[in-house]
Design a protein around this motif. Sequence first.
Motif, PDB file in Angstrom:
ATOM      1  N   HIS B  10      -1.820  10.907  -0.716  1.00 29.11           N
ATOM      2  CA  HIS B  10      -2.488   9.788  -0.039  1.00 29.11           C
ATOM      3  C   HIS B  10      -2.502   8.559  -0.935  1.00 29.11           C
ATOM      4  O   HIS B  10      -2.353   7.433  -0.488  1.00 29.11           O
ATOM      5  CB  HIS B  10      -3.937  10.158   0.291  1.00 29.11           C
ATOM      6  CG  HIS B  10      -4.097  10.915   1.573  1.00 29.11           C
ATOM      7  ND1 HIS B  10      -3.579  10.475   2.762  1.00 29.11           N
ATOM      8  CD2 HIS B  10      -4.719  12.086   1.847  1.00 29.11           C
ATOM      9  CE1 HIS B  10      -3.889  11.343   3.716  1.00 29.11           C
ATOM     10  NE2 HIS B  10      -4.555  12.342   3.183  1.00 29.11           N
ATOM     11  N   LYS B  11      -2.716   8.791  -2.226  1.00 31.45           N
ATOM     12  CA  LYS B  11      -2.839   7.669  -3.152  1.00 31.45           C
ATOM     13  C   LYS B  11      -1.509   6.974  -3.382  1.00 31.45           C
ATOM     14  O   LYS B  11      -1.467   5.758  -3.567  1.00 31.45           O
ATOM     15  CB  LYS B  11      -3.389   8.150  -4.507  1.00 31.45           C
ATOM     16  CG  LYS B  11      -4.807   8.689  -4.447  1.00 31.45           C
ATOM     17  CD  LYS B  11      -5.203   9.227  -5.820  1.00 31.45           C
ATOM     18  CE  LYS B  11      -6.519   9.986  -5.737  1.00 31.45           C
ATOM     19  NZ  LYS B  11      -6.828  10.672  -7.019  1.00 31.45           N
ATOM     20  N   ILE B  12      -0.395   7.766  -3.428  1.00 27.79           N
ATOM     21  CA  ILE B  12       0.868   7.141  -3.832  1.00 27.79           C
ATOM     22  C   ILE B  12       1.775   6.730  -2.679  1.00 27.79           C
ATOM     23  O   ILE B  12       2.576   5.826  -2.826  1.00 27.79           O
ATOM     24  CB  ILE B  12       1.661   8.008  -4.841  1.00 27.79           C
ATOM     25  CG1 ILE B  12       1.980   9.372  -4.260  1.00 27.79           C
ATOM     26  CG2 ILE B  12       0.928   8.131  -6.144  1.00 27.79           C
ATOM     27  CD1 ILE B  12       2.829  10.215  -5.204  1.00 27.79           C
ATOM     28  N   TYR B  14       1.332   5.023  -0.043  1.00 24.24           N
ATOM     29  CA  TYR B  14       1.227   3.617   0.352  1.00 24.24           C
ATOM     30  C   TYR B  14       1.137   2.682  -0.853  1.00 24.24           C
ATOM     31  O   TYR B  14       0.709   1.547  -0.730  1.00 24.24           O
ATOM     32  CB  TYR B  14       0.034   3.432   1.287  1.00 24.24           C
ATOM     33  CG  TYR B  14       0.297   4.031   2.650  1.00 24.24           C
ATOM     34  CD1 TYR B  14       0.858   3.263   3.663  1.00 24.24           C
ATOM     35  CD2 TYR B  14       0.033   5.368   2.899  1.00 24.24           C
ATOM     36  CE1 TYR B  14       1.132   3.812   4.903  1.00 24.24           C
ATOM     37  CE2 TYR B  14       0.306   5.932   4.135  1.00 24.24           C
ATOM     38  CZ  TYR B  14       0.860   5.148   5.134  1.00 24.24           C
ATOM     39  OH  TYR B  14       1.138   5.692   6.355  1.00 24.24           O
ATOM     40  N   SER B  15       1.509   3.183  -2.019  1.00 28.48           N
ATOM     41  CA  SER B  15       1.468   2.331  -3.205  1.00 28.48           C
ATOM     42  C   SER B  15       2.830   1.674  -3.409  1.00 28.48           C
ATOM     43  O   SER B  15       3.832   2.351  -3.635  1.00 28.48           O
ATOM     44  CB  SER B  15       1.087   3.178  -4.427  1.00 28.48           C
ATOM     45  OG  SER B  15       1.532   2.546  -5.607  1.00 28.48           O
TER      46      SER B  15
END
Lengths: 295, 266
Positions: B10-12, B14-15
């Motif tokens: 989830h963190k990466i 959309y990074s």
Amino acid sequence: MTKVLNTYNLTKKYGSLQVLKEVSLEIEKGSVFGLLGPNGSGKTTTLGIILDIIPQNKGTYEWFGQAPTNLSRKKIGAIVETPNFYGYLSAERNLMISAEIKEAPYSDIERVLKIVDLFDRRKDKFKTFSLGMKQRLSIAAALLGNPEVLVLDEPTNGLDPQGIAEIRNIILKVAKQGITIILASHMLDEVEKVCSHVAIIKKGALLVQGKVDEILGETYLLELKADNMEELHIAIKEFAMVVDVKLELDKYIVKLSKKISNGEINKYFFSKGIALTHLASRKKNLEMQFLEITN
Amino acid sequence: MIRLLKIELHKIIYSKTFWILLGLYIILLAPIAFGFENIIGSVRIGNGSKQSSMGNLILQGYSVSNFPDIWLNMAYLASWFKLLLALIVVIIVTNEYSYRTIRQNIIDGMSKWEIIWAKELIILILSLIGVILLITLTLILGNYYGDTNIFEGSGIIFSYFFSLLLYLNFAYFLSSWLKRSGFVIGMLFLYTIVIENLISFKLPDYITRFFPMNLIDKLVPNPLGKLLGKNVAYDFSLLNITVCVLYIALFITINYQMLRKGALGK
């Protein structure tokens, strides 16, 4: 009563600076517990310790009557200091991360976003949010998975009056559902408005804890003067509602347990054969009381 | 494990930074690999015979893309680009401190070990991406002959994999220690280029060969010596791998101790 949180002699030092001195708290299930103290008194440190992000030097604590683990934290919704989210992610995606950590279902996200009125902004990036919205999002995250306890650290800090009102309404709404709330605040009226219990800390030491209306309850003060002060003193002592009396300069300051009209008071002393030369009632405000406790 | 993976994805996913760095890694490495032969070939003189800069004549028909040599040649080339993978690690770890989300993750119910294993999963995935890219490029670019055994020399894959794990864990350790991406990147360069060499200066080889960057050089050695006719081989010995694993264990332990002592950034 079941205890949600117990702390035993929590102590924290930063070098030679003692920020917490043997703080022992007892928080009952279903209460709205205010941790009240001026800035820098150790409120955030206390919350940091019970949430396992600050290690204590001494003392222990128990959540739900058991030694704390990361599993007990899953039953707690908490925000400490500022809202902490990934700026480049949307509100919704940020909550998906929190939900995943707490093992709460994604379906819960819609519910909590609606409680804090951010459902329409769920696709927007966190960094585009105003401070009030950020604060509301962190409350939403804390509410994920129906926690048994909500820990809020200065939730209205830095907000405008409207934002403050919104947050307070959310807190009251949540409290009605029977969720225990631990609220740290430096604002007396905030604690008075939303809390059932309060602990006051100052310079890292616990001064007092108990029910709000017992500790911060309103008291009524009278200023009395008569020609014969000795007779007056005796008559005051015989008066049933008197809690405390002391001489302040040339006047007696009398603390009453409940409000009585000046007419009633005048009648009483007249029946005792005393003519009052001065009668004034004054309501002691909360700030004065707070200062009295913390000084 | 799946839960930790989902949290990190989830963190990466959309990074932008993550995709830019990973994209750069693939986009830069692939064309350079394709041009590898030409770069090395620039030492070619005369009509088809090859010469190193030292002037030693090398066998006619030698190519860096011949099996089995290409495995090591490619691994060595790819090894230069591991810095981009390390930058991904640095960014995702230091982000947790600058956004203060590491605190929130713990408050929300992650244990301190889970914080570490989640990041270790990402390190594992990045290392696997590195390995897969190495295998793909090698198989595409290798010169096949009738009797070519393409697996000869492919053991470097494991050696290369461990060198990535070690390097990325080093980057993770620096990130959770220094917490600010600028400092971490500075320290990564300073250590690799200056500090390790300075410490090694007066020490005997049997000690310095186990220093992290030296160890990585042993796992994926510079193949150019081959052009000078030297025998160059990767050293995937039990001893090297043990030391490598010990380093990784040490970095993880220090990371955990720092978390336990409450070093969660300001």
